[in-house]
Design an enzyme around this catalytic site. Structure first.
Site, PDB file in Angstrom:
ATOM      1  N   ARG A  83       0.829  -1.212   0.000  1.00  0.00           N
ATOM      2  CA  ARG A  83       0.000   0.000   0.000  1.00  0.00           C
ATOM      3  C   ARG A  83       0.861   1.259   0.000  1.00  0.00           C
ATOM      4  NH1 ARG A  83      -1.386   4.163  -0.348  1.00  0.00           N
ATOM      5  NH2 ARG A  83      -3.305   5.221   0.246  1.00  0.00           N
ATOM      6  N   ILE A 111      -1.850   6.836   8.926  1.00  0.00           N
ATOM      7  CA  ILE A 111      -2.816   5.760   9.102  1.00  0.00           C
ATOM      8  C   ILE A 111      -2.480   4.674   8.077  1.00  0.00           C
ATOM      9  CG2 ILE A 111      -5.241   5.099   9.207  1.00  0.00           C
ATOM     10  CD1 ILE A 111      -5.912   8.012   9.768  1.00  0.00           C
ATOM     11  N   PRO A 112      -1.420   3.913   8.366  1.00  0.00           N
ATOM     12  CA  PRO A 112      -1.065   2.827   7.451  1.00  0.00           C
ATOM     13  C   PRO A 112      -2.198   1.816   7.366  1.00  0.00           C
ATOM     14  CG  PRO A 112       0.703   3.253   9.008  1.00  0.00           C
ATOM     15  CD  PRO A 112      -0.499   4.008   9.479  1.00  0.00           C
ATOM     16  N   HIS A 113      -2.457   1.335   6.178  1.00  0.00           N
ATOM     17  CA  HIS A 113      -3.522   0.362   5.983  1.00  0.00           C
ATOM     18  C   HIS A 113      -3.234  -0.464   4.741  1.00  0.00           C
ATOM     19  CE1 HIS A 113      -4.570   3.949   3.684  1.00  0.00           C
ATOM     20  NE2 HIS A 113      -5.203   3.139   2.848  1.00  0.00           N
ATOM     21  N   GLY A 114      -3.895  -1.589   4.635  1.00  0.00           N
ATOM     22  CA  GLY A 114      -3.718  -2.462   3.488  1.00  0.00           C
ATOM     23  C   GLY A 114      -4.774  -3.548   3.513  1.00  0.00           C
TER      24      GLY A 114
END
Length: 78
Positions: free
Chosen positions: A51, A65-68
């Site tokens: 991501r 806000i790391p997300h994947g």
């Protein structure tokens, strides 16, 4: 859905120091995979890195806000 509906207080970290973005994503992966039979640290890490390759999830002023996505998961884990 609002962000406070997704984030649990025990998963929010303050004043975290990491030597690189990669190390920070490793720490996040460990935290998300803890106490979960569905998530592996490696799958979460690879998802977060993939991501980030698309563009930074940083909002600025030290906030991100790391997300994947992880294939086996059909619901939000926060």
């Amino acid at each position: 859905m609002l962000i406070h509906d997704l984030l649990s207080p025990e998963r929010i970290s303050f004043d975290v120091h990491a030597s690189s973005k990669k190390r920070l994503l490793e720490l996040i992966s460990e935290k998300l995979a803890d106490n979960s039979e569905e998530l592996s640290q490696r799958e979460v890490f690879e998802s977060l890195v993939a991501r980030e390759r698309l563009g930074s999830t940083g909002l600025g002023k030290g906030v991100a806000i790391p997300h994947g996505r992880v294939k086996a998961i059909t619901h939000v884990e926060a």
